[in-house]
Write an enzyme that holds these catalytic residues in place. Structure first.
Site, PDB file in Angstrom:
ATOM      1  N   TYR A  68      -2.751  -1.398  10.269  1.00  0.00           N
ATOM      2  CA  TYR A  68      -2.762  -1.780   8.850  1.00  0.00           C
ATOM      3  C   TYR A  68      -1.524  -1.255   8.138  1.00  0.00           C
ATOM      4  O   TYR A  68      -0.840  -1.993   7.413  1.00  0.00           O
ATOM      5  CB  TYR A  68      -4.031  -1.236   8.213  1.00  0.00           C
ATOM      6  CG  TYR A  68      -4.090  -1.308   6.714  1.00  0.00           C
ATOM      7  CD1 TYR A  68      -4.535  -2.453   6.069  1.00  0.00           C
ATOM      8  CD2 TYR A  68      -3.747  -0.200   5.929  1.00  0.00           C
ATOM      9  CE1 TYR A  68      -4.621  -2.505   4.679  1.00  0.00           C
ATOM     10  CE2 TYR A  68      -3.831  -0.249   4.546  1.00  0.00           C
ATOM     11  CZ  TYR A  68      -4.269  -1.402   3.927  1.00  0.00           C
ATOM     12  OH  TYR A  68      -4.347  -1.456   2.557  1.00  0.00           O
ATOM     13  N   SER A 115       0.840  -1.190   0.000  1.00  0.00           N
ATOM     14  CA  SER A 115       0.000   0.000   0.000  1.00  0.00           C
ATOM     15  C   SER A 115       0.875   1.239   0.000  1.00  0.00           C
ATOM     16  O   SER A 115       2.035   1.199   0.425  1.00  0.00           O
ATOM     17  CB  SER A 115      -0.906   0.011   1.241  1.00  0.00           C
ATOM     18  OG  SER A 115      -1.546   1.253   1.416  1.00  0.00           O
TER      19      SER A 115
END
Length: 288
Positions: free
Chosen positions: A194, A181
């Site tokens: 996360y 990400s």
């Protein structure tokens, strides 16, 4: 395609009360390339295992892989209707689809889904570690030990276990593509659990690429920016969903279909000298 062809914020306020979320309630509906992706035979004869393939990025990759000629094993938690829809698109492309429901935080399930894929297809040529879990928190104190452990077990623990099991069925020329990400390099403080797993995934990818080079297996990762998937309305408050994607230079969230080409390229034989790389698909936001 015009980069302004997709919806821009503000989006309709919405929230789903279950994680992972579902595709059907989303407004607007995500584009997974159902009508737009056209294959060119780049993955003919290959067998792929994709985690989190029921919806979002995973569905877009499954559709693209099938249209490029690959059979696809669809790993997912319990979103059966979404997974069946992904399988329908794979089969419409003339390829085999294998549905593999179950929780990848379960160590035995990680082994089982690999074994079932190898049994059904005879091998694994491409592994896409895409499944992920996230929740939004305003402070570190709000995150319980169980929540932290669940995030790590889903996002990086399962990746390690599935990859280790898959290597027994992968030969020279195989490819592993991990989903990291933009948060790996530019962590969102509200997604600290996360985001830190995504940094770990990027590091894992770089190390594994070096470890597997002599075996002829390539390992790369894709770093998405804000992408319109069920994870967003199911893990973020309505006001953040409304403005989702506005922070990047293109001023909108990306669609799952807009990532498919990166995953196809990294899985294809044309990428034979690409390993240890991170491909950013971020709507113009640079990663450092």
């Amino acid at each position: 395609m015009n980069t302004n062809a997709y919806p821009k914020p503000p989006l309709p306020e919405q929230q789903q009360d279950r994680t992972p979320g579902l595709t059907e309630p989303m407004n607007p509906k995500p584009d997974h390339g159902e009508k737009s992706y056209k294959g060119s035979g780049r993955l003919v004869g290959k067998a792929a295992l994709i985690t989190g393939a029921d919806s979002g990025i995973g569905r877009a990759v499954a559709i693209a892989y099938a249209r490029e000629g690959a059979d696809v094993a669809i790993s997912y938690l319990n979103e059966h209707d979404d997974a069946k829809e992904t399988a329908r698109w794979v089969e419409e492309a003339g390829r085999k689809a294998l549905l593999l429901p179950g929780d990848i935080t379960d160590r035995q399930h990680c082994k089982d889904l690999v074994a079932k894929t190898a049994e059904a297809f005879g091998r694994i040529d491409v592994l896409v570690n895409n499944a992920a879990y996230q929740m939004t928190y305003d402070s570190l104190e709000e995150i319980s030990d169980d929540e932290w452990d669940k995030t790590y077990s889903t996002n990086i623990g399962a990746m390690f276990r599935i990859t280790k099991a898959a290597l027994a069925h992968m030969k020279e020329g195989g490819a592993i593509v991990n989903t990291t990400s933009v948060n790996a390099d530019n962590p969102n403080p509200g997604l600290i659990a996360y985001a830190s797993t995504k940094g770990a995934i990027q590091n894992f990818t770089g190390g594994l690429a070096q470890l597997l080079a002599e075996r002829g297996i390539r390992v790369n990762c894709v770093a998405p920016g804000p992408i319109w998937t069920p994870l967003i309305p199911s893990t973020m408050p309505p006001e953040k969903v409304k403005n989702f994607g506005s922070q990047v230079p293109m001023k909108r969230a990306g669609q799952p279909a807009e990532l498919a080409a990166a995953y196809v390229m990294l899985a294809s034989d044309e990428a034979s000298y690409i390993s240890g790389a991170t491909v950013a698909v971020t709507g113009g936001k640079p990663i450092i």
